[in-house]
Design an enzyme around this catalytic site. Sequence first.
Site, PDB file in Angstrom:
ATOM      1  N   TYR A 223      -9.011   1.974   3.460  1.00 13.03           N
ATOM      2  CA  TYR A 223      -8.257   2.776   2.486  1.00 13.03           C
ATOM      3  C   TYR A 223      -8.871   2.671   1.094  1.00 13.03           C
ATOM      4  O   TYR A 223      -9.066   3.686   0.406  1.00 13.03           O
ATOM      5  CB  TYR A 223      -6.808   2.302   2.454  1.00 13.03           C
ATOM      6  CG  TYR A 223      -5.907   3.112   1.555  1.00 13.03           C
ATOM      7  CD1 TYR A 223      -5.641   4.451   1.833  1.00 13.03           C
ATOM      8  CD2 TYR A 223      -5.295   2.533   0.447  1.00 13.03           C
ATOM      9  CE1 TYR A 223      -4.802   5.195   1.011  1.00 13.03           C
ATOM     10  CE2 TYR A 223      -4.449   3.277  -0.372  1.00 13.03           C
ATOM     11  CZ  TYR A 223      -4.202   4.597  -0.091  1.00 13.03           C
ATOM     12  OH  TYR A 223      -3.362   5.326  -0.906  1.00 13.03           O
TER      13      TYR A 223
ATOM     14  N   SER B 288      -4.812   5.759  -6.320  1.00 18.15           N
ATOM     15  CA  SER B 288      -3.991   4.595  -5.994  1.00 18.15           C
ATOM     16  C   SER B 288      -4.493   3.414  -6.810  1.00 18.15           C
ATOM     17  O   SER B 288      -5.630   3.417  -7.289  1.00 18.15           O
ATOM     18  CB  SER B 288      -4.116   4.281  -4.495  1.00 18.15           C
ATOM     19  OG  SER B 288      -3.554   3.024  -4.174  1.00 18.15           O
TER      20      SER B 288
END
Length: 254
Positions: free
Chosen positions: A142, A129
């Site tokens: 995250y 990501s």
Amino acid sequence: MTARTVLITGAGSGFGKGAAVELAARGHRVVATTETEEQASALAAEHPDLETRKLDVTSSEDIAAIAELEIDVLINNAGLGVMAPMESVPMERVRASFDVNVFGMVEMSQAVIPGMKQRGWGRIINVSSVAGKMAGALGSPYCMTKHAVEAFTSSLRAEMEPFGIDVTKVNPGPYDTGFNDRMVNGIATWIASGDEATTAAHGAISEIVLTGQLDPDEVAQTLADLTEADSTPPETLLPEGIGDALAAAIAASS
């Protein structure tokens, strides 16, 4: 193009589902895996050209069962999105995030590497990501996992190169799969009543991440292209140009 056997984790929705459908349309054997039997059945009913099976990446038993499949390409796509204030996020949620996003990815890779070595070729594509490139308020549960994916991928790529096994990663930005919405909207669960500063930060993050999300087909197509490529770059940041935007944001925050 020689047809390849491709296993995709987290293929019940989003990038994984899109890549599975695209690769099957291109003539590859696709083993599309999902966390639950119910998800696998639903996916099979919708796309009978896919070979579906339940594979929870936190289950060593599920992972061990794939060793016999002779996987050419593994797409480690399964992910869990947790964003919250570090002061109040339950440690069980932090551990769960690492179990899915990091340890599951590592164990999946370990399961397919021996067979790839024996055959003298293979490819592992990790879905990271843009959160693996930077971190900010409320993103730590995250972002920590995706920073770990960055290190894992770089190390594994160097280790596997002598054996003819190619390792790469994709770093998507804000794409409209529903994943970002669930993750960002979930922040409110862990904000204490009356904490106006954190509530304001949540609002700002929601505006940045959830406004103008992109078509996830771009990522699915990229995953399919990387599966078929003769060789791959160390990373692919999406959408095009987001690397420059990230570099500017990092410079501005330092």
